[in-house]
Design a protein around this motif. Structure first.
Motif, PDB file in Angstrom:
ATOM      1  N   PHE A 111      51.099 154.854  88.479  1.00 36.16           N
ATOM      2  CA  PHE A 111      52.345 154.186  88.094  1.00 36.16           C
ATOM      3  C   PHE A 111      52.154 152.663  88.109  1.00 36.16           C
ATOM      4  O   PHE A 111      51.324 152.137  88.836  1.00 36.16           O
ATOM      5  CB  PHE A 111      53.472 154.574  89.055  1.00 36.16           C
ATOM      6  N   VAL A 112      52.964 151.994  87.311  1.00 38.25           N
ATOM      7  CA  VAL A 112      52.921 150.530  87.199  1.00 38.25           C
ATOM      8  C   VAL A 112      53.231 149.897  88.551  1.00 38.25           C
ATOM      9  O   VAL A 112      54.130 150.342  89.264  1.00 38.25           O
ATOM     10  CB  VAL A 112      53.936 150.062  86.135  1.00 38.25           C
ATOM     11  N   GLN A 113      52.484 148.828  88.901  1.00 38.25           N
ATOM     12  CA  GLN A 113      52.659 148.203  90.210  1.00 38.25           C
ATOM     13  C   GLN A 113      53.187 146.771  90.143  1.00 38.25           C
ATOM     14  O   GLN A 113      53.380 146.143  91.183  1.00 38.25           O
ATOM     15  CB  GLN A 113      51.341 148.226  90.977  1.00 38.25           C
ATOM     16  N   ASP A 114      53.441 146.264  88.946  1.00 37.80           N
ATOM     17  CA  ASP A 114      53.931 144.886  88.814  1.00 37.80           C
ATOM     18  C   ASP A 114      54.856 144.828  87.599  1.00 37.80           C
ATOM     19  O   ASP A 114      54.591 145.476  86.587  1.00 37.80           O
ATOM     20  CB  ASP A 114      52.746 143.926  88.645  1.00 37.80           C
ATOM     21  N   SER A 115      55.906 144.029  87.693  1.00 37.98           N
ATOM     22  CA  SER A 115      56.889 143.954  86.603  1.00 37.98           C
ATOM     23  C   SER A 115      56.294 143.425  85.307  1.00 37.98           C
ATOM     24  O   SER A 115      56.823 143.666  84.220  1.00 37.98           O
ATOM     25  CB  SER A 115      58.066 143.069  87.021  1.00 37.98           C
ATOM     26  N   THR A 116      55.157 142.702  85.399  1.00 37.83           N
ATOM     27  CA  THR A 116      54.536 142.128  84.200  1.00 37.83           C
ATOM     28  C   THR A 116      53.559 143.097  83.525  1.00 37.83           C
ATOM     29  O   THR A 116      53.095 142.828  82.419  1.00 37.83           O
ATOM     30  CB  THR A 116      53.776 140.841  84.545  1.00 37.83           C
ATOM     31  N   HIS A 117      53.244 144.202  84.188  1.00 37.88           N
ATOM     32  CA  HIS A 117      52.272 145.141  83.640  1.00 37.88           C
ATOM     33  C   HIS A 117      52.925 146.041  82.597  1.00 37.88           C
ATOM     34  O   HIS A 117      54.067 146.477  82.753  1.00 37.88           O
ATOM     35  CB  HIS A 117      51.655 145.985  84.760  1.00 37.88           C
ATOM     36  N   ARG A 118      52.175 146.347  81.561  1.00 39.53           N
ATOM     37  CA  ARG A 118      52.732 147.126  80.447  1.00 39.53           C
ATOM     38  C   ARG A 118      52.131 148.522  80.340  1.00 39.53           C
ATOM     39  O   ARG A 118      52.641 149.366  79.612  1.00 39.53           O
ATOM     40  CB  ARG A 118      52.518 146.374  79.130  1.00 39.53           C
ATOM     41  N   LEU A 119      51.029 148.764  81.054  1.00 41.07           N
ATOM     42  CA  LEU A 119      50.388 150.068  81.001  1.00 41.07           C
ATOM     43  C   LEU A 119      50.752 150.886  82.239  1.00 41.07           C
ATOM     44  O   LEU A 119      51.057 150.339  83.287  1.00 41.07           O
ATOM     45  CB  LEU A 119      48.868 149.909  80.923  1.00 41.07           C
ATOM     46  N   GLY A 120      50.666 152.207  82.093  1.00 37.66           N
ATOM     47  CA  GLY A 120      50.947 153.068  83.227  1.00 37.66           C
ATOM     48  C   GLY A 120      52.336 153.672  83.156  1.00 37.66           C
ATOM     49  O   GLY A 120      53.153 153.333  82.300  1.00 37.66           O
ATOM     50  N   ARG A 121      52.602 154.546  84.082  1.00 38.54           N
ATOM     51  CA  ARG A 121      53.856 155.282  84.103  1.00 38.54           C
ATOM     52  C   ARG A 121      54.913 154.551  84.915  1.00 38.54           C
ATOM     53  O   ARG A 121      54.612 153.773  85.812  1.00 38.54           O
ATOM     54  CB  ARG A 121      53.626 156.678  84.702  1.00 38.54           C
ATOM     55  N   LYS A 122      56.168 154.830  84.590  1.00 32.45           N
ATOM     56  CA  LYS A 122      57.304 154.331  85.356  1.00 32.45           C
ATOM     57  C   LYS A 122      58.230 155.498  85.646  1.00 32.45           C
ATOM     58  O   LYS A 122      58.137 156.547  85.006  1.00 32.45           O
ATOM     59  CB  LYS A 122      58.058 153.239  84.585  1.00 32.45           C
ATOM     60  N   TRP A 123      59.107 155.318  86.614  1.00 33.66           N
ATOM     61  CA  TRP A 123      60.115 156.326  86.904  1.00 33.66           C
ATOM     62  C   TRP A 123      61.486 155.732  86.590  1.00 33.66           C
ATOM     63  O   TRP A 123      61.910 154.787  87.227  1.00 33.66           O
ATOM     64  CB  TRP A 123      60.059 156.779  88.367  1.00 33.66           C
TER      65      TRP A 123
END
Length: 254
Positions: free
Chosen positions: A138-150
């Motif tokens: 899952f995404v770990q930073d608000s600026t990151h665009r790759l990865g999953r979110k909930w």
């Protein structure tokens, strides 16, 4: 069988999978085998009108697809126990009435704390690995665009550090059946080793502190100060990492 399941109506399914379990037990001496058992509802829809499964339901007096699912889990659990292995399963199996002394439940559905509560009430050993915040793909930073979110949200490092939070603490207390924490990093969308490292470091250090530190003793600013030494070590070892102190120094990598 279609959509992530095996066909529980074929006898060959059980002999085939039991052979795999025997080989697995021979390769790995842990005396524990993870049988999975999550998200079966995605595949069991395809069981409808299957003649093999209809016959199984009639012979075993199984009322619906959920009963067939639990029948399958029991059969595979029996296979694992017959070769002297405990079984590990995702939290869907809490409702399958498996033997308590031989089953370890992995609680992954953070939005279903009822499964965690039931598992502990029934006396199962439990590993805490909820997707929020312990799925490290899952995404770990608000600026990151790759990865999953909930639900559009991301997993900040602070959320990992402060897990278990008060809501979970109120459920687990000092229950000796809680074996510990586990992070999961699903790699189907991880295309390179640097990307894997970026998702792991320093979150894996946070996971350690989250598991080993009492909630009352946790201090996130102090942890970030200690992370500075970790980052120096990562750089020395050629590990690509996320820098929570200065995200611009280590931008997101594909």
């Amino acid at each position: 069988f279609a959509n992530f399941t095996f066909n529980p109506g074929k006898k060959e399914t059980y002999s085939y999978l039991t052979a795999i379990l025997r080989e697995t037990a021979g390769l790995f001496p842990s005396k524990m085998i993870h049988l999975g058992g999550d998200e079966v509802a995605l595949g069991s829809k395809g069981w409808k009108n299957n003649p093999d499964i209809e016959k199984l339901m009639l012979e075993e007096n199984l009322a619906d697809a959920k009963a067939v699912e639990f029948y399958f889990i029991h059969k595979m659990t029996d296979s694992a126990l017959s070769i002297y292995n405990k079984v590990m399963l995702w939290d869907e199996a809490v409702d399958a009435s498996l033997p308590v002394d031989s089953t370890i439940i992995f609680w992954w559905r953070h939005d279903l704390t009822v499964q965690l509560t039931k598992a502990l009430q029934k006396g199962y050993d439990v590993v805490l690995c909820p997707r929020v915040p312990l799925y490290f793909d899952f995404v770990q930073d608000s600026t990151h665009r790759l990865g999953r979110k909930w639900n559009g949200d991301f997993h900040s490092l602070a959320r990992v550090y402060h897990f278990p939070d008060r809501q979970i603490d109120s459920i687990i207390g000092n229950n000796p059946h809680v074996l510990g924490l586990q992070a999961n990093l699903w790699t189907e969308d991880v295309k390179s080793l640097p990307r894997l490292e970026f998702l792991l470091f320093p979150r894996i250090a946070e996971l350690s502190e989250a598991a080993w530190t009492k909630s009352s003793d946790k201090n996130y600013p102090q942890f970030l100060n200690r992370v500075k030494r970790h980052l120096v070590y990562y750089q020395k070892e050629g590990i690509f990492y996320y820098n929570p102190l200065d995200p611009g120094k280590t931008p997101e990598i594909l």
